[in-house]
Motif scaffolding. Structure first.
Motif, PDB file in Angstrom:
ATOM      1  N   ASP A 105      -5.261  -5.835  -3.496  1.00 18.36           N
ATOM      2  CA  ASP A 105      -6.547  -5.176  -3.323  1.00 18.36           C
ATOM      3  C   ASP A 105      -6.302  -3.669  -3.298  1.00 18.36           C
ATOM      4  O   ASP A 105      -5.687  -3.157  -2.360  1.00 18.36           O
ATOM      5  CB  ASP A 105      -7.189  -5.645  -2.007  1.00 18.36           C
ATOM      6  CG  ASP A 105      -8.588  -5.092  -1.815  1.00 18.36           C
ATOM      7  OD1 ASP A 105      -9.181  -4.583  -2.780  1.00 18.36           O
ATOM      8  OD2 ASP A 105      -9.088  -5.171  -0.674  1.00 18.36           O
ATOM      9  N   LEU A 106      -6.755  -2.974  -4.339  1.00 21.39           N
ATOM     10  CA  LEU A 106      -6.558  -1.533  -4.436  1.00 21.39           C
ATOM     11  C   LEU A 106      -7.890  -0.811  -4.425  1.00 21.39           C
ATOM     12  O   LEU A 106      -8.854  -1.278  -5.033  1.00 21.39           O
ATOM     13  CB  LEU A 106      -5.822  -1.176  -5.736  1.00 21.39           C
ATOM     14  CG  LEU A 106      -4.423  -1.720  -5.918  1.00 21.39           C
ATOM     15  CD1 LEU A 106      -3.911  -1.400  -7.327  1.00 21.39           C
ATOM     16  CD2 LEU A 106      -3.491  -1.139  -4.873  1.00 21.39           C
ATOM     17  N   ASP A 107      -7.929   0.326  -3.767  1.00 21.34           N
ATOM     18  CA  ASP A 107      -9.091   1.204  -3.797  1.00 21.34           C
ATOM     19  C   ASP A 107      -8.585   2.552  -4.286  1.00 21.34           C
ATOM     20  O   ASP A 107      -7.985   3.316  -3.529  1.00 21.34           O
ATOM     21  CB  ASP A 107      -9.718   1.322  -2.397  1.00 21.34           C
ATOM     22  CG  ASP A 107     -11.007   2.115  -2.411  1.00 21.34           C
ATOM     23  OD1 ASP A 107     -11.584   2.338  -3.499  1.00 21.34           O
ATOM     24  OD2 ASP A 107     -11.440   2.540  -1.321  1.00 21.34           O
ATOM     25  N   VAL A 108      -8.787   2.812  -5.578  1.00 23.92           N
ATOM     26  CA  VAL A 108      -8.235   3.998  -6.203  1.00 23.92           C
ATOM     27  C   VAL A 108      -9.347   4.823  -6.848  1.00 23.92           C
ATOM     28  O   VAL A 108     -10.449   4.332  -7.064  1.00 23.92           O
ATOM     29  CB  VAL A 108      -7.179   3.623  -7.267  1.00 23.92           C
ATOM     30  CG1 VAL A 108      -5.983   2.926  -6.638  1.00 23.92           C
ATOM     31  CG2 VAL A 108      -7.779   2.741  -8.358  1.00 23.92           C
ATOM     32  N   ARG A 109      -9.013   6.079  -7.130  1.00 27.46           N
ATOM     33  CA  ARG A 109      -9.952   6.936  -7.853  1.00 27.46           C
ATOM     34  C   ARG A 109      -9.215   7.548  -9.037  1.00 27.46           C
ATOM     35  O   ARG A 109      -8.023   7.828  -8.962  1.00 27.46           O
ATOM     36  CB  ARG A 109     -10.522   8.014  -6.948  1.00 27.46           C
ATOM     37  CG  ARG A 109      -9.507   8.967  -6.390  1.00 27.46           C
ATOM     38  CD  ARG A 109     -10.126   9.970  -5.397  1.00 27.46           C
ATOM     39  NE  ARG A 109      -9.093  10.686  -4.701  1.00 27.46           N
ATOM     40  CZ  ARG A 109      -8.497  11.790  -5.152  1.00 27.46           C
ATOM     41  NH1 ARG A 109      -8.876  12.314  -6.286  1.00 27.46           N
ATOM     42  NH2 ARG A 109      -7.546  12.378  -4.450  1.00 27.46           N
ATOM     43  N   TYR A 135      -4.507   7.054 -11.566  1.00 34.63           N
ATOM     44  CA  TYR A 135      -5.312   6.731 -10.390  1.00 34.63           C
ATOM     45  C   TYR A 135      -4.537   7.090  -9.139  1.00 34.63           C
ATOM     46  O   TYR A 135      -3.312   7.000  -9.101  1.00 34.63           O
ATOM     47  CB  TYR A 135      -5.640   5.232 -10.342  1.00 34.63           C
ATOM     48  CG  TYR A 135      -6.533   4.768 -11.456  1.00 34.63           C
ATOM     49  CD1 TYR A 135      -7.913   4.901 -11.363  1.00 34.63           C
ATOM     50  CD2 TYR A 135      -5.999   4.172 -12.598  1.00 34.63           C
ATOM     51  CE1 TYR A 135      -8.738   4.465 -12.388  1.00 34.63           C
ATOM     52  CE2 TYR A 135      -6.807   3.725 -13.621  1.00 34.63           C
ATOM     53  CZ  TYR A 135      -8.183   3.879 -13.526  1.00 34.63           C
ATOM     54  OH  TYR A 135      -8.994   3.448 -14.528  1.00 34.63           O
ATOM     55  N   GLN A 184      -4.506   6.422  -4.773  1.00 34.22           N
ATOM     56  CA  GLN A 184      -5.062   5.664  -3.642  1.00 34.22           C
ATOM     57  C   GLN A 184      -6.056   6.538  -2.888  1.00 34.22           C
ATOM     58  O   GLN A 184      -5.847   7.720  -2.716  1.00 34.22           O
ATOM     59  CB  GLN A 184      -3.941   5.250  -2.659  1.00 34.22           C
ATOM     60  CG  GLN A 184      -3.088   4.135  -3.147  1.00 34.22           C
ATOM     61  CD  GLN A 184      -3.624   2.760  -2.762  1.00 34.22           C
ATOM     62  OE1 GLN A 184      -4.813   2.551  -2.546  1.00 34.22           O
ATOM     63  NE2 GLN A 184      -2.730   1.819  -2.713  1.00 34.22           N
ATOM     64  N   ARG A 185      -7.135   5.940  -2.441  1.00 35.42           N
ATOM     65  CA  ARG A 185      -8.113   6.676  -1.611  1.00 35.42           C
ATOM     66  C   ARG A 185      -7.603   6.790  -0.205  1.00 35.42           C
ATOM     67  O   ARG A 185      -6.864   6.042   0.292  1.00 35.42           O
ATOM     68  CB  ARG A 185      -9.445   5.940  -1.608  1.00 35.42           C
ATOM     69  CG  ARG A 185     -10.116   5.996  -2.964  1.00 35.42           C
ATOM     70  CD  ARG A 185     -11.516   5.411  -2.854  1.00 35.42           C
ATOM     71  NE  ARG A 185     -12.078   5.219  -4.160  1.00 35.42           N
ATOM     72  CZ  ARG A 185     -12.858   6.107  -4.771  1.00 35.42           C
ATOM     73  NH1 ARG A 185     -13.167   7.237  -4.197  1.00 35.42           N
ATOM     74  NH2 ARG A 185     -13.333   5.844  -5.964  1.00 35.42           N
ATOM     75  N   GLY A 187       0.797  -1.226   0.000  1.00 37.34           N
ATOM     76  CA  GLY A 187       0.000   0.000   0.000  1.00 37.34           C
ATOM     77  C   GLY A 187       0.830   1.277   0.000  1.00 37.34           C
ATOM     78  O   GLY A 187       0.320   2.347   0.322  1.00 37.34           O
TER      79      GLY A 187
END
Length: 187
Positions: A164-168, A184, A186-187, A138
């Motif tokens: 596991d990525l949570d990006v915008r 993108y 990272q959130r 991360g």
């Protein structure tokens, strides 16, 4: 203190190289190359593995045949002006032409954190193998993908398995040849 980014040119099916290790299909158009030149202004440090370094060493001196244009010269100038950390247990100092290149036999996450903390700008980690541990941990803040409109069916994945990525999406651009640049964060 710097930030850590990961940049990769990938096929539409998610590979940075095909099953034979070839990535010639990912060569940028002139328009995309100029985008890379402009993007390099924010990069102060590049972290790359042996194979990527050997490929990028091309930019350390202009060819004698005068075949480079203005964009190639500017990319070379910017490339030679940044710090480069090469992760390799097989290269020696004799294999490195530039004083701005530091060789490390392996790159642990603590060492990478130190590199980012000491950087004066963006630290770009280049290459899926070299970046995989940082992505899994991360540590990567920005992901920049140049998605080429070609499926290669297998090979070296641009992202490690089971991540596991949570990006915008924060930026995008479509080039004339259909390549899509997707940035993108990272959130």
């Amino acid at each position: 203190m710097g930030t850590l980014s990961y940049t990769a040119t990938v096929s539409i099916d998610g590979y940075a190289a095909d099953a034979d290790g070839d990535f010639q299909w990912s060569a940028p158009s002139d328009e995309a190359f100029q985008f890379h030149v402009d993007r390099m202004a924010a990069v102060s440090t590049e972290v790359l593995g042996r194979n990527t370094y050997l490929l990028m060493r091309y930019w350390e001196s202009a060819p004698e045949d005068g075949s480079w244009g203005a964009a190639e010269h500017e990319f070379s100038r910017r490339w030679c002006g940044i710090e480069r950390v090469v992760v390799s247990s097989t290269l020696t100092r004799d294999d490195v032409a530039s004083e701005r290149v530091r060789l490390v036999p392996e790159l642990g996450l603590a060492e990478l954190e130190k590199i980012v903390a000491e950087a004066r700008g963006e630290v770009e980690i280049f290459g899926p193998t070299t970046a995989s541990a940082a992505i899994r941990a991360g540590m990567v803040q920005d992901f920049r993908f140049f998605v080429v409109p070609k499926a290669v069916g297998g090979g070296l994945r641009a992202l490690p398995d089971a991540v596991d990525l949570d990006v915008r999406l924060v930026e995008h651009h479509i080039f004339g040849n259909g390549t899509a640049y997707l940035h993108y964060r990272q959130r």
